[in-house]
Design a protein around this motif. Structure first.
Motif, PDB file in Angstrom:
ATOM      1  N   PHE A 264     -34.854  22.965 -32.886  1.00 33.48           N
ATOM      2  CA  PHE A 264     -34.923  24.369 -33.280  1.00 33.48           C
ATOM      3  C   PHE A 264     -35.514  25.256 -32.190  1.00 33.48           C
ATOM      4  CE2 PHE A 264     -34.763  22.343 -37.501  1.00 33.48           C
ATOM      5  CZ  PHE A 264     -33.633  22.991 -37.969  1.00 33.48           C
ATOM      6  N   ARG A 265     -36.117  24.721 -31.191  1.00 34.98           N
ATOM      7  CA  ARG A 265     -36.747  25.536 -30.150  1.00 34.98           C
ATOM      8  C   ARG A 265     -35.763  26.403 -29.373  1.00 34.98           C
ATOM      9  NH1 ARG A 265     -41.438  21.568 -27.886  1.00 34.98           N
ATOM     10  NH2 ARG A 265     -42.744  21.716 -29.727  1.00 34.98           N
ATOM     11  N   PRO A 266     -34.637  25.871 -28.920  1.00 31.87           N
ATOM     12  CA  PRO A 266     -33.709  26.746 -28.181  1.00 31.87           C
ATOM     13  C   PRO A 266     -33.194  27.903 -29.034  1.00 31.87           C
ATOM     14  CG  PRO A 266     -33.182  24.458 -27.766  1.00 31.87           C
ATOM     15  CD  PRO A 266     -34.211  24.480 -28.855  1.00 31.87           C
ATOM     16  N   SER A 267     -32.866  27.650 -30.278  1.00 29.70           N
ATOM     17  CA  SER A 267     -32.353  28.733 -31.124  1.00 29.70           C
ATOM     18  C   SER A 267     -33.439  29.758 -31.415  1.00 29.70           C
ATOM     19  CB  SER A 267     -31.770  28.180 -32.419  1.00 29.70           C
ATOM     20  OG  SER A 267     -32.773  27.498 -33.161  1.00 29.70           O
ATOM     21  N   LEU A 268     -34.668  29.323 -31.581  1.00 34.82           N
ATOM     22  CA  LEU A 268     -35.778  30.244 -31.798  1.00 34.82           C
ATOM     23  C   LEU A 268     -36.016  31.087 -30.557  1.00 34.82           C
ATOM     24  CD1 LEU A 268     -38.053  31.230 -33.626  1.00 34.82           C
ATOM     25  CD2 LEU A 268     -39.483  29.403 -32.686  1.00 34.82           C
ATOM     26  N   LEU A 269     -35.936  30.459 -29.404  1.00 36.74           N
ATOM     27  CA  LEU A 269     -36.104  31.174 -28.146  1.00 36.74           C
ATOM     28  C   LEU A 269     -35.012  32.219 -27.958  1.00 36.74           C
ATOM     29  CD1 LEU A 269     -37.688  31.442 -25.508  1.00 36.74           C
ATOM     30  CD2 LEU A 269     -36.177  29.722 -24.537  1.00 36.74           C
ATOM     31  N   ILE A 270     -33.795  31.852 -28.274  1.00 38.38           N
ATOM     32  CA  ILE A 270     -32.674  32.793 -28.160  1.00 38.38           C
ATOM     33  C   ILE A 270     -32.884  33.982 -29.088  1.00 38.38           C
ATOM     34  CG2 ILE A 270     -30.200  33.084 -28.624  1.00 38.38           C
ATOM     35  CD1 ILE A 270     -29.844  30.207 -27.546  1.00 38.38           C
TER      36      ILE A 270
ATOM     37  N   ILE B 215     -33.055  37.879 -28.015  1.00 35.05           N
ATOM     38  CA  ILE B 215     -31.997  38.789 -28.444  1.00 35.05           C
ATOM     39  C   ILE B 215     -32.550  39.928 -29.301  1.00 35.05           C
ATOM     40  CG2 ILE B 215     -29.950  38.975 -29.908  1.00 35.05           C
ATOM     41  CD1 ILE B 215     -29.077  36.286 -28.840  1.00 35.05           C
ATOM     42  N   LEU B 216     -33.488  39.661 -30.168  1.00 30.54           N
ATOM     43  CA  LEU B 216     -34.009  40.685 -31.069  1.00 30.54           C
ATOM     44  C   LEU B 216     -34.652  41.855 -30.324  1.00 30.54           C
ATOM     45  CD1 LEU B 216     -34.144  41.226 -34.089  1.00 30.54           C
ATOM     46  CD2 LEU B 216     -36.355  40.097 -34.126  1.00 30.54           C
ATOM     47  N   PRO B 217     -35.565  41.648 -29.398  1.00 30.68           N
ATOM     48  CA  PRO B 217     -36.111  42.801 -28.653  1.00 30.68           C
ATOM     49  C   PRO B 217     -35.048  43.507 -27.813  1.00 30.68           C
ATOM     50  CG  PRO B 217     -37.524  40.888 -28.367  1.00 30.68           C
ATOM     51  CD  PRO B 217     -36.289  40.428 -29.064  1.00 30.68           C
ATOM     52  N   ALA B 218     -34.121  42.750 -27.251  1.00 31.80           N
ATOM     53  CA  ALA B 218     -33.054  43.369 -26.462  1.00 31.80           C
ATOM     54  C   ALA B 218     -32.201  44.284 -27.339  1.00 31.80           C
ATOM     55  CB  ALA B 218     -32.194  42.298 -25.813  1.00 31.80           C
ATOM     56  N   ALA B 219     -31.939  43.872 -28.576  1.00 29.64           N
ATOM     57  CA  ALA B 219     -31.153  44.709 -29.492  1.00 29.64           C
ATOM     58  C   ALA B 219     -31.891  46.004 -29.805  1.00 29.64           C
ATOM     59  CB  ALA B 219     -30.865  43.936 -30.777  1.00 29.64           C
TER      60      ALA B 219
END
Length: 144
Positions: free
Chosen positions: A14-20, A24-28
């Motif tokens: 789950f770490r890579p998906s959490l990192l992504i 992505i959220l702040p970039a959005a």
């Protein structure tokens, strides 16, 4: 089964998906104003209609015509507005420290994109001589 579990423990999968998601959220949030502006412009071009809220009118009271002209020229040079109207001799009545005051002012009527209003306010709010800045979002207008 043990072999599969040892290769990919649940905590590591789950770490890579959490990192992504965290990237992505702040970039959005940062990109939202730009993406909104682009989508409104694209919609306006495709449909040839005016999109409510895409443009604003800003009023600025200036104490003299020379200051009004200087501000108007700089606003246009910095491309913070499409046009600026200088309306001469606006009479203002206001209360100041409990006393009724009267002044003659020059009114700037500025037509700009709503996305540029914060930049316009920050430019005009820097050390200058003016009395009032007011902005209104347009809900009806022509597409051009």
């Amino acid at each position: 089964m043990d072999r599969l579990g040892s290769r990919c423990p649940v905590s590591r999968c789950f770490r890579p998906s959490l990192l992504i998601c965290l990237l992505i959220l702040p970039a959005a949030f940062v990109m939202y104003p730009m993406l909104r502006t682009l989508s409104l412009r694209l919609h306006s071009i495709i449909t040839s209609t005016y999109v409510s809220g895409a443009h604003s009118v800003v009023f600025i009271n200036c104490p003299s015509e020379q200051i009004a002209r200087d501000i108007a020229r700089t606003i246009l040079e910095k491309k913070l507005a499409a046009s600026v109207n200088i309306l001469p001799k606006a009479s203002s009545l206001y209360l100041w420290k409990g006393e009724m005051e009267e002044a003659s002012e020059i009114l700037l009527l500025i037509k700009t994109k709503t996305s540029k209003v914060p930049m316009l306010f920050s430019y005009v709010s820097s050390p200058r001589v003016y009395t009032c800045i007011v902005s209104f979002t347009l809900h009806q207008g022509s597409a051009t």
